[in-house]
Design an enzyme around this catalytic site. Structure first.
Site, short mmCIF file in Angstrom:
data_model
loop_
_atom_site.label_atom_id
_atom_site.label_comp_id
_atom_site.label_asym_id
_atom_site.label_seq_id
_atom_site.Cartn_x
_atom_site.Cartn_y
_atom_site.Cartn_z
N LYS A 75 21.85 -23.29 -19.89
CA LYS A 75 21.68 -24.73 -19.65
C LYS A 75 22.39 -25.07 -18.35
O LYS A 75 23.61 -25.04 -18.27
CB LYS A 75 22.27 -25.54 -20.81
CG LYS A 75 22.31 -27.04 -20.55
CD LYS A 75 23.12 -27.76 -21.62
CE LYS A 75 23.33 -29.22 -21.23
NZ LYS A 75 24.21 -29.93 -22.19
N PRO A 93 23.62 -32.44 -13.58
CA PRO A 93 23.96 -31.02 -13.50
C PRO A 93 25.43 -30.74 -13.78
O PRO A 93 26.26 -31.65 -13.86
CB PRO A 93 23.63 -30.68 -12.05
CG PRO A 93 24.02 -31.93 -11.31
CD PRO A 93 23.72 -33.08 -12.26
#
Length: 525
Positions: A75, A93
């Protein structure tokens, strides 16, 4: 001395607690876990923070040791879709903003951005890797940010310095099973039985629990991992629960496990959060399936409507799949450590999984328990410091999640209209007022540790459409040459990485095949 711990309840929180406490204290403290084989675990937390690597490194586990056993995948970010109501998306992010001449690229983007690129595309590498479905590691195993690619050893969240560029997705039930095997191989006692009573002494401290078949189980310290029931902390000790539903009304979810053909579809290295009429849908790509669920408020949507919405969203792949409906208790205990009982996981606190905080709450709690571990004197200052730190984390995350709804540009349904009129925490109201004029920074976000840095607050506000009206005035007096060069360098680096890195599917297939060929489900002692 406190020499024995009894963990009541298994699942992710129970077995993360057992494995961490055993790794921390070895044979100096006896650890026992009792769980019922008749109580189903929620299995919350299939997505994580990048800081979860501290947990695995503390146990001495490499990715090839555990990822294949839990259907693990990478991820790099959370992709937010349709949170402005116009079908657009952006990425949150695991990446700090670069700086040019003392100001970060978000500040410079407000001054120099021409609209040709989204904020996140212009200011971060990660969105480019996500769009191209790239792995953060080369086929040889090396991390694209090689300077960050070393073991953290026996470190904790408090020692986090650099921002590691990815987290994990995994099957929570498989992780619990893996950690069970790891823990019992190292001396954790495992009792499979039903707890039918909790006994207390005259002070109200727990002396033992009574089980259906195994008799009484005594300990010095008890860890409540019984989920939303809070069997020990809320049941026996009657600790009050502080609801967050006044500001975070989503209290239900419906989930499906969706098979996926990765050879055909590829593998996305990010979680997706798609805004819907009465909540949002998560999509978490594991190695062999997607975890998908609709988080919603039953004030605006019935369970039947939610399930149908989720099935329509998935399409034909949802046919014949069994839905799991979940009631969520949103908020935290007034205190998570009461007398000789510490609640960890859902029995302590929970908020909707919009930012993948469930596993983080568990990790933070058990790290803090080790840091504040008592002796025979049971110094109350240790307990109070623990409770304060846990409360700060929960209250900070509460603020951050409320921001997602208040700052979103959506107002197209009764649910989204209500997000603009609902009361919000006082501290957040001040921060949002400030954010109308200037980007938030470390001094103006929630002031206590809560797992999110200022870049996260900035990214969400910008992505949701709540950017400041203008750039900082100081930038009008600074030559932008260095900033423009940094923007260009970032784009060039992103293009090179997209060319050089393998696809997420290609790398993880190699990793999982390597794991499948190794013996045993857990590493040997």
């Amino acid at each position: 001395m406190v020499r024995s711990i009894l963990i009541v309840g298994g699942g992710t929180s129970g077995w993360m607690s057992a494995s961490y406490l055993k790794a921390a204290f070895g044979d100096k403290v006896d650890v026992t876990l009792v769980e019922s084989d008749r109580v189903e675990t929620i299995g919350v937390g299939e997505a994580t923070f990048s800081t979860v690597r501290h947990f695995f490194d503390f146990l001495g586990l490499d990715e090839q040791d555990w990822m294949p056993a839990v259907s693990g995948s990478y991820k790099l970010a959370i992709r937010f879709e349709n949170w402005r109501g116009d079908g657009t998306h952006f990425y949150h992010p695991f990446e700090r903003l670069r700086v040019a001449d003392g100001f970060n690229l978000a500040d410079w983007w407000l001054k120099l951005g021409d609209g040709s690129k989204r904020f996140d595309e212009a200011c971060y590498l990660t969105p480019h890797l996500c769009e191209a479905q790239r792995s953060p590691r080369m086929l040889g195993g090396g991390l694209f940010a090689s300077e960050l690619d070393s073991s953290l050893g026996r470190s904790t969240l408090a020692e986090q310095r650099a921002q590691f560029p990815y987290a994990y997705h995994f099957d929570a039930a498989l992780l619990a099973r893996y950690l069970r095997d790891w823990s019992t191989a190292r001396g954790v006692k495992h009792v499979v039985d039903d707890v039918v009573d909790v006994a207390r002494d005259d002070r109200g401290w727990i002396t033992h629990v009574t089980t259906r078949e195994s008799g009484d189980l005594a300990a010095d310290l008890f860890v409540d991992s019984t989920g939303f029931r809070g069997l020990l902390i809320n049941g026996a000790l009657e600790e009050p629960f502080i609801s967050f539903q006044d500001v975070l009304p989503n209290n239900r979810a419906v989930a499906l496990r969706v098979p996926r053909n990765t050879a055909q579809d590829g593998m996305r290295p990010y979680t997706t959060a798609t805004a819907m009429d009465a909540g949002w849908i998560w999509t978490i790509p594991l190695y062999n399936r997607d975890g998908t669920g609709y988080v919603y408020s039953d004030e605006f949507c019935t369970p039947e409507e939610a399930e149908q919405t989720l099935r329509d969203f998935i399409g034909p792949d949802a046919e014949g799949l069994e839905a799991n409906h979940i009631r969520m208790r949103i908020g935290r205990n007034e205190r998570s450590w009461v007398n000789n009982c510490v609640a960890v996981g859902l029995s302590s606190a929970f908020v909707e999984p919009l930012e993948s905080t469930g596993i983080f709450f568990i990790q933070h709690a058990i790290e803090q328990l080790v840091r504040h571990f008592p002796d025979e004197n049971w110094d109350p200052t240790l307990r109070d410091a623990y409770n304060e730190r846990v409360a700060h984390v929960l209250d900070g995350v509460k603020e951050f999640l409320v921001l997602h709804y208040r700052a979103s540009a959506r107002e197209d349904t009764p649910y989204w209209k209500a997000t603009k009129t609902r009361e919000i925490p006082e501290g957040l109201a001040r921060r949002l007022e400030l954010a109308d004029s200037t980007l938030l920074d470390p001094a103006t976000i929630y002031p206590h540790y809560h797992g999110f840095e200022d870049y996260s607050w900035v990214t969400m506000l910008m992505g949701l459409g709540a950017e400041p009206e203008r750039a900082r005035p100081a930038l009008s007096h600074i030559d932008p040459t260095s900033a423009l060069a940094e923007f260009e360098l970032l784009q060039a680096e992103a293009a090179e990485l997209v060319k050089a890195l393998p696809s997420t599917r290609e790398y993880l297939t190699s990793l999982h095949e390597q794991g499948d060929s190794s013996a045993g489900s857990a590493p040997a002692q």
